[in-house]
Design an enzyme around this catalytic site. Structure first.
Site, short mmCIF file in Angstrom:
data_model
loop_
_atom_site.label_atom_id
_atom_site.label_comp_id
_atom_site.label_asym_id
_atom_site.label_seq_id
_atom_site.Cartn_x
_atom_site.Cartn_y
_atom_site.Cartn_z
N ALA A 163 -2.65 3.58 -4.22
CA ALA A 163 -2.70 2.74 -3.02
C ALA A 163 -1.34 2.09 -2.80
CB ALA A 163 -3.77 1.66 -3.17
N LYS A 164 -0.85 2.18 -1.58
CA LYS A 164 0.39 1.48 -1.23
C LYS A 164 -0.02 0.04 -0.89
CE LYS A 164 4.60 2.14 1.54
NZ LYS A 164 5.53 2.30 0.42
N ALA A 165 -0.28 -0.71 -1.94
CA ALA A 165 -0.87 -2.04 -1.81
C ALA A 165 0.21 -3.12 -1.89
CB ALA A 165 -1.90 -2.27 -2.91
N TYR A 169 3.83 -4.32 -5.34
CA TYR A 169 5.29 -4.31 -5.23
C TYR A 169 5.97 -5.51 -5.89
CZ TYR A 169 5.27 -0.06 -2.58
OH TYR A 169 5.12 1.25 -2.24
#
Length: 311
Positions: A163-165, A169
Site C-alpha cells: 500500500a502506498k500509505a 513514508y
C-alpha cells in the site's frame, strides 16, 4: 531570488470530493483523522507536454494502485476509477499546466478520533503543480551520491508494504534526512535481513556483466516506473534477474540507477563513498533513460495505451 510561495498560498485549483475549489480554500480540519494516525493513501502521477498536447503518463495504472492501496487499508473510495481519472485531467487543465505533478490523496475525515477509526468519511483530494525535476538536471547525466541508511525498510509483517500509505513514508523521510545530513543526495534502505530494498521513494536497478538486476518485490512498492523500465529492457533484449541483492554487490556493479515517478530514471555514481562503475551514467542506464524520456514526452509511437490526453 524570490522564494517559491508556500504550498498553502498559491493561485489555482484543487479537486476536493467532486468539485474544484480555489487553491487557498482547499482545507481540512486540524482533527482530521489521517493527520493524527497516518491512515491514508496517495499517488504521485506525472503529466508531460507532448507533440499532441499535455498527456498523463500511465494514469490508469496509478489510479489502479491507488484503489489497491485503499483496499489493503480497508478504505472504500467513494468514486469510480473513471471519475478519478477524469478528475486528474480536469485539475491539470484547470491550472493551465502543460506539465505537472499530480497528487491524489485519500484520507479519513474528522468525525471521530481514536484507533477504532469508526464512522469516518473517506475523502479524496487531487492537487497539481509544476515539478520539473526531482534532482537538478545535471544529475540525470553525472549521477547522484547515495548512502545506505541506518533505517530498515518496513517488514511485510509490520505494515502493509504494497500500500502506498501515508504513514509508511516516515522512515523514508528519516532515511533521506540522514543521507542529506551526510552530504549525499539520496538514501538506500535495506530490508530486515540486510538485503537491498529500495531508495527513500524509488526502486533500484544494478547492471553487472550486461545483465540487469533488481530486488524482488518482497517489501518494496511495485513501482510503475520500475515496470516501465522492465518493459523497455525486455524490448531491448537485456537479460533481467529479479532477486535478492546485497549492498556490496551494488558497490561492484558496473552501473546502478533509481526509478520512480518523481525521480524518473536517475543514475547512481556512488554508494557509501564507493564509486560505481566509471562514476557516471553508464551506457545501459543512458539507453533506458533516453527511451523513457522519449516515451513520456510522446516521441515514440509504441505503447499509446500509456498516455491519457488531458485536452
Amino acid at each position: 531570488m524570490q522564494a517559491d510561495p508556500s504550498f498553502a498560498d498559491r493561485d489555482g485549483y484543487i479537486w476536493m470530493n467532486g468539485a474544484l475549489v480555489d487553491w487557498r480554500d482547499a482545507r481540512v480540519h486540524v482533527l482530521t483523522h489521517t493527520l493524527h494516525y497516518g491512515v491514508g493513501v496517495f499517488e504521485g502521477v506525472r503529466a508531460y507536454a507532448t507533440p499532441s498536447g499535455p498527456s498523463v503518463f500511465r494514469l490508469r495504472e496509478h489510479t489502479d494502485r491507488l484503489f489497491d492501496s485503499a483496499h489493503i487499508l480497508g478504505l472504500e473510495i467513494p468514486y469510480t476509477r473513471d471519475e478519478l481519472n477524469a478528475a486528474q485531467c480536469e485539475v491539470l487543465a484547470a491550472n493551465g499546466l502543460d506539465e505537472g505533478y499530480l497528487r491524489p490523496v485519500v484520507y479519513l475525515g474528522s468525525e471521530a478520533m481514536g484507533l477504532r477509526a469508526e464512522a469516518l468519511s473517506v475523502n479524496v483530494s487531487i492537487a497539481c503543480w509544476p515539478w520539473p525535476d526531482y534532482m537538478d538536471p545535471e544529475s540525470r547525466e553525472r549521477g547522484i551520491r547515495v548512502r545506505t541508511s541506518s533505517y530498515t525498510r518496513h517488514h511485510v509483517n509490520i505494515t502493509m508494504c504494497k500500500a502506498k500509505a501515508n504513514g509508511n513514508y516516515i522512515n523514508s523521510i528519516l532515511a533521506l534526512r540522514e543521507a542529506l545530513d551526510a552530504g549525499c543526495d539520496e538514501a538506500l534502505l535495506l530490508d530486515n535481513e540486510g538485503y537491498v530494498a529500495e531508495g527513500s521513494g524509488e526502486n533500484l536497478f544494478v547492471v553487472r556483466d550486461g545483465v540487469i538486476h533488481t530486488p524482488e518485490l518482497t517489501s518494496c512498492l511495485p513501482g510503475i516506473t520500475r515496470d516501465t523500465i522492465l518493459v523497455f529492457a525486455r524490448e531491448l533484449e537485456y537479460e533481467i534477474i529479479e532477486r535478492r541483492i546485497t549492498r556490496d554487490e551494488v558497490y561492484i556493479a558496473e552501473e546502478a540507477f533509481f526509478t520512480g515517478t518523481a525521480a524518473e530514471v536517475l543514475p547512481i555514481r556512488e554508494l557509501d563513498g564507493r564509486r560505481i562503475g566509471d562514476g557516471r551514467r553508464g551506457p545501459v542506464t543512458e539507453r533506458l533513460q533516453s527511451r523513457y524520456f522519449d516515451q513520456v514526452r510522446g516521441r515514440r509511437e509504441a505503447h499509446p495505451e500509456w498516455h491519457t490526453p488531458v485536452r
